[in-house]
Structures are given as C-alpha cells and as structure tokens.
Design an enzyme around this catalytic site. Structure first.
Site, PDB file in Angstrom:
ATOM      1  N   GLY A   1       0.767  -1.227   0.000  1.00 17.35           N
ATOM      2  CA  GLY A   1       0.000   0.000   0.000  1.00 17.35           C
ATOM      3  C   GLY A   1       0.808   1.292   0.000  1.00 17.35           C
ATOM      4  N   ASP A   2       2.119   1.227   0.164  1.00 13.63           N
ATOM      5  CA  ASP A   2       2.934   2.443   0.174  1.00 13.63           C
ATOM      6  C   ASP A   2       4.343   2.127  -0.299  1.00 13.63           C
ATOM      7  OD1 ASP A   2       3.309   5.172   0.548  1.00 13.63           O
ATOM      8  OD2 ASP A   2       3.979   4.924   2.610  1.00 13.63           O
TER       9      ASP A   2
END
Length: 101
Positions: free
Chosen positions: A70-71
């Site tokens: 997610g990042d």
C-alpha cells in the site's frame, strides 16, 4: 524471505508504542542511495535491486491472507551491504485480507 528484512526482536514498554527490531541494512534505504551523488547506480546493481523489489512484492501478494503493502516507495526499500533490496513497512498501513493494519 530473502526480499524482506529479518525480524530480530521487539521492544515493548508499558505506556509506549511497541517497536520492532529488524536486521541492520548497511546502505539504508533506496531513497538514501538515489539522493547520494557519490554512489553511482549502474545496470549491474540496479537490475538485481529491481528484481528483489518485485520478488518481495510477489511474496507479500501470494501470502494467505494476501498482504498488500500500500505504500511502496524508495524510503520503504532497504538496501544491505551487497546492494540487495528488501521491501519494508516503514510506518505505513497495509491490508491483510480484508483488514487494514
């Protein structure tokens, strides 16, 4: 799990957030390397690093339950003494199955 940093321990102090201890990565993050003009990145170094990152993501995505980082960005990629990359989670949220962590 060659493409993820080894978990070596944890620090838990009452009243404070728990901390995890990971293996030492001599070159810091990919962000540090990209912004260091004295450290050239040629194809012989860069291609294995990119392969490590993709294999780390593949490992996370194929887990049961599935983990989505997610990042994914250069500060979250750690680099060891042999210039091998490992995907890390640096104070980011990730999704495990249908649960956000």
């Amino acid at each position: 799990m060659r493409h993820l940093p080894y978990f070596t321990g944890a620090v838990m102090t009452p009243g404070q957030d728990p901390m995890i201890v990971l293996e030492f990565m001599e070159h810091g993050s990919l962000y540090d390397i990209l912004h260091n003009e004295t450290m050239p990145l040629d194809d012989e170094i860069l291609i294995p690093m990119l392969r490590d990152i993709s294999q780390g993501c593949r490992f996370l995505h194929s887990a049961e339950p599935q983990v989505v980082h997610g990042d994914l960005k250069s500060p979250n990629i750690l680099v060891d003494s042999k210039m091998r990359s490992k995907v890390s989670k640096s104070m980011v949220r990730c999704r495990i199955g249908s649960t956000e962590v």
